[in-house]
Design a protein around this motif. Structure first.
Motif, PDB file in Angstrom:
ATOM      1  N   ASN A  20       0.873  -1.182   0.000  1.00  0.00           N
ATOM      2  CA  ASN A  20       0.000   0.000   0.000  1.00  0.00           C
ATOM      3  C   ASN A  20       0.907   1.227   0.000  1.00  0.00           C
ATOM      4  O   ASN A  20       1.562   1.512   0.996  1.00  0.00           O
ATOM      5  N   LYS A  21       0.957   1.924  -1.113  1.00  0.00           N
ATOM      6  CA  LYS A  21       1.924   3.019  -1.255  1.00  0.00           C
ATOM      7  C   LYS A  21       1.692   4.124  -0.243  1.00  0.00           C
ATOM      8  O   LYS A  21       2.647   4.671   0.331  1.00  0.00           O
ATOM      9  N   GLU A  22       0.441   4.485   0.004  1.00  0.00           N
ATOM     10  CA  GLU A  22       0.145   5.554   0.963  1.00  0.00           C
ATOM     11  C   GLU A  22       0.654   5.188   2.349  1.00  0.00           C
ATOM     12  O   GLU A  22       1.291   6.005   3.029  1.00  0.00           O
ATOM     13  N   ALA A  23       0.392   3.954   2.775  1.00  0.00           N
ATOM     14  CA  ALA A  23       0.809   3.528   4.109  1.00  0.00           C
ATOM     15  C   ALA A  23       2.325   3.415   4.207  1.00  0.00           C
ATOM     16  O   ALA A  23       2.933   3.838   5.201  1.00  0.00           O
ATOM     17  N   VAL A  24       2.947   2.870   3.182  1.00  0.00           N
ATOM     18  CA  VAL A  24       4.396   2.676   3.208  1.00  0.00           C
ATOM     19  C   VAL A  24       5.133   4.017   3.232  1.00  0.00           C
ATOM     20  O   VAL A  24       6.090   4.197   3.993  1.00  0.00           O
ATOM     21  N   THR A  25       4.706   4.966   2.421  1.00  0.00           N
ATOM     22  CA  THR A  25       5.397   6.254   2.392  1.00  0.00           C
ATOM     23  C   THR A  25       5.201   7.036   3.694  1.00  0.00           C
ATOM     24  O   THR A  25       6.011   7.903   4.024  1.00  0.00           O
ATOM     25  N   ALA A  26       4.153   6.713   4.436  1.00  0.00           N
ATOM     26  CA  ALA A  26       3.899   7.388   5.715  1.00  0.00           C
ATOM     27  C   ALA A  26       4.564   6.689   6.889  1.00  0.00           C
ATOM     28  O   ALA A  26       4.871   7.333   7.900  1.00  0.00           O
ATOM     29  N   GLU A  27       4.824   5.388   6.774  1.00  0.00           N
ATOM     30  CA  GLU A  27       5.223   4.609   7.946  1.00  0.00           C
ATOM     31  C   GLU A  27       6.552   3.868   7.831  1.00  0.00           C
ATOM     32  O   GLU A  27       7.151   3.529   8.858  1.00  0.00           O
ATOM     33  N   ALA A  28       7.029   3.579   6.635  1.00  0.00           N
ATOM     34  CA  ALA A  28       8.177   2.678   6.488  1.00  0.00           C
ATOM     35  C   ALA A  28       9.516   3.404   6.584  1.00  0.00           C
ATOM     36  O   ALA A  28       9.933   4.107   5.654  1.00  0.00           O
ATOM     37  N   GLY A  29      10.205   3.201   7.689  1.00  0.00           N
ATOM     38  CA  GLY A  29      11.526   3.791   7.864  1.00  0.00           C
ATOM     39  C   GLY A  29      12.523   3.313   6.825  1.00  0.00           C
ATOM     40  O   GLY A  29      13.497   4.018   6.527  1.00  0.00           O
ATOM     41  N   ASP A  30      12.306   2.132   6.262  1.00  0.00           N
ATOM     42  CA  ASP A  30      13.190   1.614   5.218  1.00  0.00           C
ATOM     43  C   ASP A  30      13.295   2.587   4.044  1.00  0.00           C
ATOM     44  O   ASP A  30      14.319   2.624   3.364  1.00  0.00           O
ATOM     45  N   PHE A  31      12.228   3.355   3.796  1.00  0.00           N
ATOM     46  CA  PHE A  31      12.231   4.346   2.721  1.00  0.00           C
ATOM     47  C   PHE A  31      12.387   5.767   3.268  1.00  0.00           C
ATOM     48  O   PHE A  31      13.062   6.597   2.675  1.00  0.00           O
TER      49      PHE A  31
END
Length: 330
Positions: A250-261
């Motif tokens: 989920n791009k919205e969730a990943v860009t908001a939450e994933a420290g890896d990025f």
């Protein structure tokens, strides 16, 4: 109302079922059939745990809503209770009635592992024979099963920074590994775990990358599962730069939450534009995945509630058909 325990779920729902449910959820999400607010995280005053609420409505062919109530309390491990307890009520989209309440820890373990399973099936080389698994916590066994379900591994190397947990984990999972014809190997170091590995799954709560890019061979596929906050990261920035394609759940969730990025983006080492897209669009054929045997591919997930609602719905269907669970009236 149907009440399902973890044991009930295991009796009717397989890892292959979970992988197919996740694929269905990815497609519904990419088709715009789901309404999914970002996860609500509430931290305790003592900062020793988090309570999270993950609501979603999934329309299209499903027409179901629900919320996963999930917590993360690391100290539970020493108490002999789940570190990530969860409960999922399922709501009918026509009547608004709660039609089922199920134990969410098993559901979470299966649907999360199934993300890695689906991504590995879609993005890794079909001849992958060596796997690596980082993390032997509550997600470990399900992640291991997901890998073995989709690829014919000869061996999977197990690594954990808490090294005294590795041997018991291997012993615990030896029977299921044997049924798949897979040898489980204790890795002494993270380098030993990933060297020449075809598929790597990381499921830790690390704040730093758990391996180095220089150890990763061409053709490797990597599933980043464990880090789910902006301050956590498992995958080194250099691997993201080497990757031919990077997919997310989920791009919205990943860009908001994933420290890896988020962390390498803040350091100027990564651009969110390098993300190829979501798994749902890959399944639909709207995007292309691996194009050569030597491509390095990455999948990053932080999870989102559509997965829980679709999986819970599929579990409830199978349980009702099998006559499993307890019917109650509130």
């Amino acid at each position: 109302m149907l009440i399902l325990t973890g044991k009930d779920i295991h009796s009717v729902f397989s890892m292959r079922d979970a992988i197919e449910a996740d694929k269905k959820a990815f497609v519904l999400h990419s088709q715009g059939c789901a309404k999914v607010p970002l996860r609500i995280n509430l931290e305790t005053d003592a900062k020793d745990g988090q309570c999270m609420f993950m609501p979603a409505y999934v329309g299209g062919s499903l027409n179901m809503a629900g919320v996963k109530i999930v917590s993360y309390f690391p100290a539970n491990a020493s108490k002999g209770i789940p570190v990530v307890p969860a409960t999922v009520p399922l709501i009918d989209g026509t009547t608004g009635l709660v039609t089922a309440i199920m134990e969410g820890t098993v559901l979470t373990q299966m649907r999360t592992a199934a993300i890695s399973g689906a991504a590995t099936e879609l993005l890794s080389n079909e001849d992958s024979c060596v796997g690596a698994l980082f993390g032997t916590g509550g997600q470990g066994s399900a992640q291991l099963e997901a890998l073995m379900t989709v690829r014919s591994f000869e061996e999977i190397r197990i690594y954990d920074t808490m090294k005294d947990r590795i041997a018991p984990f291997i012993e615990k999972n030896s029977e299921i590994a044997k049924s798949f014809g897979v040898k489980l190997v204790e890795a002494k170091t993270s380098k030993e775990a990933v060297s020449d590995a075809d598929v790597i799954t990381t499921v830790t709560t690390s704040a730093e990358p758990v391996f180095s890019s220089e150890w990763i061979k061409p053709g490797c596929h990597i599933n980043g599962v464990g880090s789910y906050t902006p301050s956590m990261r498992e995958i080194p920035s250099e691997v993201l730069l080497r990757a031919s394609c990077i997919f997310v759940d989920n791009k919205e969730a990943v860009t908001a939450e994933a420290g890896d990025f988020i962390i390498p983006a803040k350091e100027g080492l990564f651009s969110f534009g390098k993300i190829s897209g979501e798994l749902g669009d890959l399944i639909l054929g709207n995007l292309k995945g691996r194009s050569s045997h030597d491509d390095i591919t990455v999948m990053k997930t932080v999870g989102f509630a559509t997965l829980d609602i679709v999986t819970a719905s599929e579990i409830a269907k199978k349980a009702e058909k099998a006559g499993v669970g307890t019917i109650i009236t509130l």
